[in-house]
Design a protein around this motif. Structure first.
Motif, PDB file in Angstrom:
ATOM      1  N   UNK A 122      12.444   3.524  -5.542  1.00  0.00           N
ATOM      2  CA  UNK A 122      13.174   2.995  -6.701  1.00  0.00           C
ATOM      3  C   UNK A 122      12.772   1.554  -6.984  1.00  0.00           C
ATOM      4  N   UNK A 123      12.484   0.783  -5.917  1.00  0.00           N
ATOM      5  CA  UNK A 123      11.995  -0.586  -6.135  1.00  0.00           C
ATOM      6  C   UNK A 123      10.693  -0.533  -6.937  1.00  0.00           C
ATOM      7  N   UNK A 124       9.812   0.408  -6.560  1.00  0.00           N
ATOM      8  CA  UNK A 124       8.526   0.489  -7.249  1.00  0.00           C
ATOM      9  C   UNK A 124       8.682   0.969  -8.688  1.00  0.00           C
ATOM     10  N   UNK A 125       9.639   1.886  -8.893  1.00  0.00           N
ATOM     11  CA  UNK A 125       9.885   2.319 -10.268  1.00  0.00           C
ATOM     12  C   UNK A 125      10.272   1.108 -11.107  1.00  0.00           C
ATOM     13  N   UNK A 126      11.124   0.236 -10.537  1.00  0.00           N
ATOM     14  CA  UNK A 126      11.540  -0.942 -11.294  1.00  0.00           C
ATOM     15  C   UNK A 126      10.363  -1.871 -11.530  1.00  0.00           C
ATOM     16  N   UNK A 127       9.517  -2.024 -10.496  1.00  0.00           N
ATOM     17  CA  UNK A 127       8.385  -2.933 -10.654  1.00  0.00           C
ATOM     18  C   UNK A 127       7.434  -2.458 -11.748  1.00  0.00           C
ATOM     19  N   UNK A 128       7.184  -1.154 -11.760  1.00  0.00           N
ATOM     20  CA  UNK A 128       6.242  -0.629 -12.745  1.00  0.00           C
ATOM     21  C   UNK A 128       6.914  -0.506 -14.118  1.00  0.00           C
ATOM     22  N   UNK A 129       8.264  -0.454 -14.121  1.00  0.00           N
ATOM     23  CA  UNK A 129       8.959  -0.233 -15.388  1.00  0.00           C
ATOM     24  C   UNK A 129       8.678  -1.350 -16.386  1.00  0.00           C
ATOM     25  N   UNK A 130       8.289  -2.547 -15.902  1.00  0.00           N
ATOM     26  CA  UNK A 130       7.989  -3.618 -16.855  1.00  0.00           C
ATOM     27  C   UNK A 130       6.856  -3.180 -17.781  1.00  0.00           C
ATOM     28  N   UNK A 131       5.858  -2.500 -17.218  1.00  0.00           N
ATOM     29  CA  UNK A 131       4.754  -2.017 -18.049  1.00  0.00           C
ATOM     30  C   UNK A 131       5.255  -0.976 -19.037  1.00  0.00           C
ATOM     31  N   UNK A 132       6.174  -0.137 -18.560  1.00  0.00           N
ATOM     32  CA  UNK A 132       6.706   0.914 -19.416  1.00  0.00           C
ATOM     33  C   UNK A 132       7.544   0.319 -20.545  1.00  0.00           C
ATOM     34  N   UNK A 133       8.361  -0.683 -20.209  1.00  0.00           N
ATOM     35  CA  UNK A 133       9.198  -1.313 -21.226  1.00  0.00           C
ATOM     36  C   UNK A 133       8.338  -1.990 -22.286  1.00  0.00           C
ATOM     37  N   UNK A 160      -2.049  10.003 -12.718  1.00  0.00           N
ATOM     38  CA  UNK A 160      -2.597   8.652 -12.603  1.00  0.00           C
ATOM     39  C   UNK A 160      -3.370   8.314 -13.881  1.00  0.00           C
ATOM     40  N   UNK A 161      -4.264   9.224 -14.269  1.00  0.00           N
ATOM     41  CA  UNK A 161      -5.115   8.983 -15.423  1.00  0.00           C
ATOM     42  C   UNK A 161      -4.281   8.923 -16.704  1.00  0.00           C
ATOM     43  N   UNK A 162      -3.298   9.820 -16.803  1.00  0.00           N
ATOM     44  CA  UNK A 162      -2.430   9.858 -17.983  1.00  0.00           C
ATOM     45  C   UNK A 162      -1.753   8.503 -18.182  1.00  0.00           C
ATOM     46  N   UNK A 163      -1.231   7.947 -17.084  1.00  0.00           N
ATOM     47  CA  UNK A 163      -0.516   6.672 -17.187  1.00  0.00           C
ATOM     48  C   UNK A 163      -1.489   5.531 -17.465  1.00  0.00           C
ATOM     49  N   UNK A 164      -2.615   5.529 -16.748  1.00  0.00           N
ATOM     50  CA  UNK A 164      -3.593   4.444 -16.951  1.00  0.00           C
ATOM     51  C   UNK A 164      -4.069   4.394 -18.395  1.00  0.00           C
ATOM     52  N   UNK A 165      -4.201   5.584 -18.999  1.00  0.00           N
ATOM     53  CA  UNK A 165      -4.708   5.630 -20.365  1.00  0.00           C
ATOM     54  C   UNK A 165      -3.697   5.058 -21.354  1.00  0.00           C
ATOM     55  N   UNK A 166      -2.434   5.011 -20.967  1.00  0.00           N
ATOM     56  CA  UNK A 166      -1.403   4.622 -21.926  1.00  0.00           C
ATOM     57  C   UNK A 166      -0.754   3.279 -21.636  1.00  0.00           C
ATOM     58  N   UNK A 167      -0.111   3.175 -20.487  1.00  0.00           N
ATOM     59  CA  UNK A 167       0.651   1.953 -20.228  1.00  0.00           C
ATOM     60  C   UNK A 167      -0.279   0.751 -20.078  1.00  0.00           C
TER      61      UNK A 167
END
Lengths: 418, 312
Positions: A173-184, A399-406
């Motif tokens: 969950x910590x990592x989800x929060x850390x990566x969520x900045x890119x998502x936001x 991995x590739x799906x996310x790298x291509x977008x976020x």
């Protein structure tokens, strides 16, 4: 993607279009291409065809496991209760995902903001690695729907696995929060981004704590099996520290490996900042990995000396131990050192790939190959191998799906312009 | 700037504190050593008396309502069975089995009964993250299948290779092992079915501490007959079931290299690290952060918290 570029089509990389309008989610998902363009490039990609074959075979096998039990896809061994799903999926994926906490610490704790271009890749690598380690675990557990039991229902706090379970869950969950900045950033939710950014230091510090403990705890899990794990791979006082220390080069080298693959296959998605900085960052990460590896080598020998296991060096298992150490720890260390000294990025990358294989070999040795060394060698069931490969393919596809977008490999232009 | 520093420091401390709260006292059960309940029951197994009739296997099968085996209990060809180079072991359908071992010095083979040894401080119990195992005051190591998640760590941990798993069950796979006939017999003070059925009186049921005396007396009173060792007196912290034998134990397939201390002792070093890391790391790394970033920008390169806070 390359082909489209020649027509002057650029992927989506800012919150606003050139004409000042906002991108819709659908447009973002399609990378700013039209549907036809998107499907066209997807069909041209050969990796997609490989995935299609793997999924066509593997996904039915995964369903088969849940309909016909674990015994139908594994040998159901009483002597090897942990097979590939944990031996590879948990014990290998977790150290290779140690990158998140290390780059997080470098940038946020030590204030080395010059490492920022790679930080998000390292965080994402960590998040996905852990997430898929849990996916492997869900396939392996006899009753995966009870996964939350150690959290909420029945506690066995003296068990190392209890610690692993709690820490992997919290860290995830910590990592989800850390990566969520890119998502936001990507969905354009500025307030969420600001909120998480304020807690960055707290999140990073908890990441370090949790990582130290559960990387070590994965090693400590084998302390329950003295006599089953070959003495050369077993050390009661040092097992946890060996697993923890080796996770450092593992995580760093995994980032080097992934960034290498990315720069050769997804260069269209990298911005100038990433491309220009990657060479020196690779060498800097290689330095960290080399220091980690040399510490690890010393600890490995201290562990052998502490338990006075020198005699085992002259057995077949000793030869196998030397194969692992020479070929996948000492050799990559030499390659990395030479590469760092002469600033050869290519060599550092080769060293990094070797180190990653070394970690795979070490964890598989501990969990499967040198496990039950006095009994017999378990060869995993072929369906077990297919499932392990399929989940790994899903991991790469995600991995590739996310790298291509976020905005992982690139920065949103609206912010870069500030 | 000091405002931001303090805020970040507090955030880090809070995160550290939360991490501590989220990791309950892991040491609670690990500390100290446990040598078994004083009145715990046990069984002394005298290998010299066993003739390999497999009556105990049949009794166990009946008592525990296990499925009928592929070969009947009077079929002695099972002693020749080899799987992966190994003799038979306990399975989810057989909680106890008898194996035959050829000895070096004599023509007579030796038979050995295998079942859960009901350790004083069981490795299966201490490795279980949902606390499914329990060592009862009567001496049995029992298992609650209702909380079992199926991680199979207990099978990794058991030094005697005892627990088996019903891999072929889809919805409710569970661990299967000898439970000392706890539910049906031991709870009422009765000996387990295998002990009662044995025509050779290989096994003696009683309080563990009394049986231990009997074992040593039997060795002393019959000079030359027994090896001077009670297997299970000290092994892995002592077991509820223990053995005396006329042949060296390694020839009868026993693991003679097991540690004398409970398995959990190997793990205690690591468990002791846990609270240290949880308490020291937050301060250490927040300190690093303050030291490393003093006089530099605290923000992220692309962070605009500065501008925003400055604007208030």
């Amino acid at each position: 993607m390359k082909k489209l570029e020649t027509f002057g089509i650029k992927p989506h990389d800012a919150s606003l279009k050139n004409d000042g309008q906002k991108w819709s989610i659908m447009e973002k998902l399609l990378l700013g291409l039209t549907l036809d363009q998107y499907i066209g490039q997807a069909l041209r990609n050969k990796l997609n065809w490989l995935f299609a074959i793997i999924f066509a075979i593997g996904i039915p096998v995964i369903l088969y496991r849940f309909v016909f039990s674990l015994g139908a896809v594994t040998h159901g061994s009483y002597d090897y209760p942990w097979g590939l799903f944990l031996g590879f999926g948990l014990f290998c994926m977790v150290p290779l995902s140690a990158s998140g906490f290390m780059l997080g610490t470098t940038v946020e704790i030590f204030g080395r903001h010059d490492f920022e271009p790679i930080e998000r890749l390292a965080l994402l690598n960590g998040l996905l690695g852990y997430f898929f380690a849990v996916v492997y675990l869900l396939v392996d557990l006899g009753q995966p729907w009870r996964l939350s039991y150690p959290m909420v229902y029945s506690f066995g706090p003296a068990a190392v696995l209890f610690l692993v379970g709690w820490h992997v869950a919290t860290y995830l969950s910590v990592q989800v929060m850390e990566v969520s900045t890119a998502f936001f950033e990507w969905i354009g939710f500025q307030r969420g981004y600001d909120f998480i950014r304020k807690g960055t230091i707290g999140l990073t510090v908890s990441g370090v704590i949790l990582s130290t403990l559960h990387q070590g705890a994965l090693g400590a899990l084998f302390l329950y099996a003295p006599g089953k794990v070959h003495p050369l791979w077993y050390s009661a006082p040092f097992q946890w520290i060996l697993f923890f220390i080796s996770s450092i080069p593992a995580g760093l080298c995994m980032v080097i490996s992934v960034s290498t693959i990315v720069i050769y296959t997804m260069k269209w998605r990298c911005d100038k900042r990433f491309i220009d900085n990657l060479d020196w960052i690779t060498i800097a990460l290689a330095k960290g990995a080399a220091m980690g590896l040399s510490t690890y080598i010393i600890m490995k020998f201290i562990a052998v000396a502490h338990d006075n296991e020198w005699a085992y060096f002259f057995t077949g298992w000793g030869a196998w131990w030397w194969f692992e150490m020479l070929g996948f720890v000492i050799l990559p260390l030499a390659i990395l050192s030479y590469g760092i000294r002469h600033k050869l990025v290519g060599l550092c990358r080769i060293g990094a790939f070797l180190t990653v294989f070394g970690i795979l070999l070490n964890r598989l040795n501990t969990a499967l190959i040198a496990f039950n060394w006095q009994l017999y060698q378990e060869i995993p069931h072929y369906l077990e191998i297919i499932i392990a490969i399929t989940i790994f393919a899903i991991y790469i596809a995600t991995y590739r799906f996310i790298l291509a977008r976020l905005p992982i490999l690139y920065k949103f232009r609206s912010q870069a312009e500030e | 700037m000091s405002k931001i520093t303090r805020r970040k420091f507090l955030a880090a401390s809070a995160a550290g504190g939360t991490a501590i709260m989220m990791a309950p006292t892991k040491k609670a059960f690990a500390a100290g050593s446990f040598e078994g309940f004083p009145d715990g029951m046990g069984v002394l197994v005298d290998l010299t008396r066993c003739v390999g009739c497999r009556t105990c296997e049949a009794a166990c099968n009946k008592e525990q309502q296990l499925p009928e085996p592929a070969k009947p209990f009077d079929d002695y060809s099972v002693f020749d069975e080899i799987h992966h180079g190994q003799k038979r072991r306990t399975t989810d359908k057989a909680y106890t089995i008898v194996n035959r071992y050829e000895l070096k010095d004599t023509e007579e083979p030796l038979y050995r009964k295998i079942q859960c040894n009901h350790c004083n401080e069981p490795a299966c119990l201490t490795s279980c993250f949902v606390n499914a195992y329990k060592k009862t005051p009567e001496g049995a190591v029992i298992y609650d299948s209702h909380v079992c998640v199926g991680c199979r760590n207990c099978m990794i941990a058991c030094p005697f290779h005892i627990p088996a798993y019903t891999y072929h069950s889809v919805l409710n796979p569970v661990i299967k092992k000898c439970i000392f006939c706890y539910d049906t017999r031991l709870k009422e003070g009765k000996p387990p079915a295998c002990v009662e059925s044995c025509p050779q009186q290989v096994m003696t049921f009683g309080k563990r501490k009394d049986l231990m005396k009997i074992a040593h007396e039997r060795i002393k009173k019959n000079p030359g007959k027994y090896v001077d060792h009670v297997y299970g007196e000290k092994e892995v912290g002592g077991t509820g079931w223990f053995y005396i034998s006329n042949a060296p134990f390694e020839e009868a397939g026993f693991d003679v290299h097991l540690p004398k201390k409970p398995i959990i002792d190997n793990v205690k070093d690591f468990l002791a690290i846990v609270p240290v890391v949880l308490t020291v790391w937050p301060a250490l790394f927040t300190g690093f952060h303050l030291l490393a970033t003093k006089g530099k920008s605290h923000g992220h390169g692309d962070d605009h918290s500065h501008d925003e806070q400055g604007g208030h």
